[in-house]
Design an enzyme around this catalytic site. Sequence first.
Site, PDB file in Angstrom:
ATOM      1  N   HIS A 265       0.841  -1.195   0.000  1.00  0.00           N
ATOM      2  CA  HIS A 265       0.000   0.000   0.000  1.00  0.00           C
ATOM      3  C   HIS A 265       0.871   1.237   0.000  1.00  0.00           C
ATOM      4  O   HIS A 265       1.958   1.227   0.594  1.00  0.00           O
ATOM      5  CB  HIS A 265      -0.928   0.008   1.228  1.00  0.00           C
ATOM      6  CG  HIS A 265      -2.076   0.934   1.048  1.00  0.00           C
ATOM      7  ND1 HIS A 265      -2.004   2.266   1.357  1.00  0.00           N
ATOM      8  CD2 HIS A 265      -3.307   0.729   0.528  1.00  0.00           C
ATOM      9  CE1 HIS A 265      -3.148   2.836   1.055  1.00  0.00           C
ATOM     10  NE2 HIS A 265      -3.961   1.930   0.546  1.00  0.00           N
ATOM     11  N   ASP A 316      -8.146  -4.869  -1.096  1.00  0.00           N
ATOM     12  CA  ASP A 316      -8.563  -5.641  -2.273  1.00  0.00           C
ATOM     13  C   ASP A 316      -8.325  -7.138  -2.128  1.00  0.00           C
ATOM     14  O   ASP A 316      -8.894  -7.917  -2.880  1.00  0.00           O
ATOM     15  CB  ASP A 316      -7.811  -5.139  -3.516  1.00  0.00           C
ATOM     16  CG  ASP A 316      -8.256  -3.756  -3.888  1.00  0.00           C
ATOM     17  OD1 ASP A 316      -9.481  -3.552  -3.976  1.00  0.00           O
ATOM     18  OD2 ASP A 316      -7.411  -2.863  -4.052  1.00  0.00           O
TER      19      ASP A 316
HETATM   20  C1  LIG Z   1      -0.332  -0.307  -3.972  1.00  0.00           C
HETATM   21  C2  LIG Z   1       1.049  -0.075  -4.564  1.00  0.00           C
HETATM   22  C3  LIG Z   1       0.905   0.562  -5.951  1.00  0.00           C
HETATM   23  C4  LIG Z   1       1.805   0.854  -3.628  1.00  0.00           C
HETATM   24  O1  LIG Z   1       3.055   0.877  -4.089  1.00  0.00           O
HETATM   25  P1  LIG Z   1       4.233   1.876  -3.682  1.00  0.00           P
HETATM   26  O2  LIG Z   1       4.127   2.354  -2.301  1.00  0.00           O
HETATM   27  O3  LIG Z   1       4.314   2.881  -4.749  1.00  0.00           O
HETATM   28  O4  LIG Z   1       5.418   0.888  -3.726  1.00  0.00           O
HETATM   29  P2  LIG Z   1       6.114   0.335  -5.007  1.00  0.00           P
HETATM   30  O5  LIG Z   1       5.157  -0.125  -6.056  1.00  0.00           O
HETATM   31  O6  LIG Z   1       7.153   1.354  -5.426  1.00  0.00           O
HETATM   32  O7  LIG Z   1       6.847  -0.923  -4.361  1.00  0.00           O
HETATM   33  C5  LIG Z   1       7.931  -0.871  -3.433  1.00  0.00           C
HETATM   34  C6  LIG Z   1       8.623  -2.224  -3.418  1.00  0.00           C
HETATM   35  O8  LIG Z   1       7.707  -3.227  -2.954  1.00  0.00           O
HETATM   36  C7  LIG Z   1       7.434  -4.158  -3.986  1.00  0.00           C
HETATM   37  N1  LIG Z   1       5.998  -4.388  -4.004  1.00  0.00           N
HETATM   38  C8  LIG Z   1       5.016  -3.515  -3.689  1.00  0.00           C
HETATM   39  N2  LIG Z   1       3.833  -4.088  -3.816  1.00  0.00           N
HETATM   40  C9  LIG Z   1       4.073  -5.353  -4.213  1.00  0.00           C
HETATM   41  C10 LIG Z   1       3.239  -6.438  -4.512  1.00  0.00           C
HETATM   42  N3  LIG Z   1       1.918  -6.314  -4.438  1.00  0.00           N
HETATM   43  N4  LIG Z   1       3.786  -7.608  -4.896  1.00  0.00           N
HETATM   44  C11 LIG Z   1       5.140  -7.731  -4.962  1.00  0.00           C
HETATM   45  N5  LIG Z   1       5.988  -6.740  -4.688  1.00  0.00           N
HETATM   46  C12 LIG Z   1       5.454  -5.558  -4.327  1.00  0.00           C
HETATM   47  C13 LIG Z   1       7.839  -3.480  -5.280  1.00  0.00           C
HETATM   48  O9  LIG Z   1       8.168  -4.396  -6.294  1.00  0.00           O
HETATM   49  C14 LIG Z   1       9.020  -2.679  -4.818  1.00  0.00           C
HETATM   50  O10 LIG Z   1      10.112  -3.542  -4.662  1.00  0.00           O
HETATM   51  P3  LIG Z   1      11.587  -3.097  -5.088  1.00  0.00           P
HETATM   52  O11 LIG Z   1      11.897  -1.932  -4.161  1.00  0.00           O
HETATM   53  O12 LIG Z   1      12.383  -4.316  -4.868  1.00  0.00           O
HETATM   54  O13 LIG Z   1      11.480  -2.670  -6.521  1.00  0.00           O
HETATM   55  C15 LIG Z   1       1.816  -1.434  -4.689  1.00  0.00           C
HETATM   56  O14 LIG Z   1       2.002  -2.006  -3.435  1.00  0.00           O
HETATM   57  C16 LIG Z   1       1.115  -2.388  -5.638  1.00  0.00           C
HETATM   58  O15 LIG Z   1       1.284  -2.283  -6.858  1.00  0.00           O
HETATM   59  N6  LIG Z   1       0.301  -3.324  -5.081  1.00  0.00           N
HETATM   60  C17 LIG Z   1      -0.434  -4.226  -5.913  1.00  0.00           C
HETATM   61  C18 LIG Z   1      -1.694  -3.551  -6.453  1.00  0.00           C
HETATM   62  C19 LIG Z   1      -2.750  -3.373  -5.401  1.00  0.00           C
HETATM   63  O16 LIG Z   1      -3.026  -4.261  -4.622  1.00  0.00           O
HETATM   64  N7  LIG Z   1      -3.373  -2.192  -5.414  1.00  0.00           N
HETATM   65  C20 LIG Z   1      -4.444  -1.864  -4.510  1.00  0.00           C
HETATM   66  C21 LIG Z   1      -3.988  -0.889  -3.473  1.00  0.00           C
HETATM   67  S1  LIG Z   1      -5.259  -0.636  -2.249  1.00  0.00           S
END
Ligand SMILES: CC(C)(COP(=O)(O)OP(=O)(O)OC[C@H]1O[C@@H](n2cnc3c(N)ncnc32)[C@H](O)[C@@H]1OP(=O)(O)O)[C@@H](O)C(=O)NCCC(=O)NCCS
Length: 380
Positions: A265, A316
């Site tokens: 998140h 979700d």
């Molecule tokens: C929600 C989300 C976009 C927030 O992301 P964020 O704070 O911007 O963090 P990032 O996407 O930059 O991820 C940071 C690290 O965690 C990892 N990570 C984050 N969410 C992950 C997931 N769901 N599965 C695997 N790895 C994940 C990323 O690959 C990244 O790793 P790295 O530093 O080795 O590259 C992200 O966690 C995600 O894409 N989740 C899946 C989609 C989802 O469930 N969305 C609904 C949100 S309520």
Amino acid sequence: MDKAKEAVATTAGLRGVAAASSSISDVNGDKGELIYQGYDIHDLAQQSTFEEVVFLLWHKRLPTRAELEELKSSLAEHYDLSVEIVALLRTFPREADPIDVLRTAVSALEFHDSTARDLSRAASLKTAIKLTAQFPALVAASDRLRRGLEPIKANKGQNIATNFLYLLRGELPSAEEAHIFDVCLILHADHELNASTFAARVIAGTLATMYAAVTGAIAALSGPLHGGANTQVMKTLLEIGEVDNVESYIKKALAEKRKIMGFGHAVYRTEDPRATHLRQFSKELGEQAGDTKWYEMSRKVEEVMKREKGLNANVDFFSASVYYMMGIPLDLYTPIFAVSRISGWTGHILEQYADNKLIRPRAEYIGARDLTYVPIDERA
Ligand SMILES: CC(C)(COP(=O)(O)OP(=O)(O)OC[C@H]1O[C@@H](n2cnc3c(N)ncnc32)[C@H](O)[C@@H]1OP(=O)(O)O)[C@@H](O)C(=O)NCCC(=O)NCCS
């Protein structure tokens, strides 16, 4: 540097930047807390109803019994779709994604509302009521049409949760199912400045109509990194197939740098408080059905993700198995998110209109400067 830009700090994805003042909801990512207008989400999930939460988000206080009844009857007045909107839904391809159908239909609703351009609080509240009442009907009617069934009339004596399930299936849900769905709507109602709500506020900030702002919000919600995640979660669980496959599937996906939907998140660093309730519902529905497979698989995915990546389930993750066990088609999960979040979007739009300032940030320019213009025929 441009003087007007001196205060600008570039933060990827605007993380940690407060881009609006709001009293609607607040997320404490370190503590895993969520409040709506000062009320803890756990109290609301355990004691409130979706309609009461709608009132709270719009009026910044809980309703009296009379106010709640008035809101419910105003919503019921707008439960049914107009002939024109049903005719429009019939023109959409059956294979269209339901969240895209919702987005297009909501945009078209504006043509049938002569007061749409009146942005006063009184008129905007009426629009918010219309939108909140029409969302369940739009989602259910478009689903019935693609299944070759006719949309049915709303059951005006029922709340939004019960009515949605009724409109979808043509029969009333059990009291317990209706309650679980009502709490799901409470849990998804608002979440501070998430991507779709921010999109809604940016559009409302130009003094565009509430319909325009909500249409943009649905577009933002549809992406797999936001509201689109719940459908992807269920696709993943179905692909995994069995509890015994979880460990190897997740490890392989992570090794291939694939994201597991429903985890991580942008704000929470601990348990998403909404997941706590949804996990319990997933368990209860599984036990009732005598098949806890989806719950057990979800628990195992949670365990592996925590161990391997230190990531927690978000809203979700468990909503997917809850809706699946309710027999709801996978591609309706994101529209259902919208059926709830329309309350928060409209609350934020009302707040934006009440004290509006055009939202217009700056960009950190990273391109070239002082290039010499070369006429087209002289370019190499
Ligand atoms: C929600 C989300 C976009 C927030 O992301 P964020 O704070 O911007 O963090 P990032 O996407 O930059 O991820 C940071 C690290 O965690 C990892 N990570 C984050 N969410 C992950 C997931 N769901 N599965 C695997 N790895 C994940 C990323 O690959 C990244 O790793 P790295 O530093 O080795 O590259 C992200 O966690 C995600 O894409 N989740 C899946 C989609 C989802 O469930 N969305 C609904 C949100 S309520």
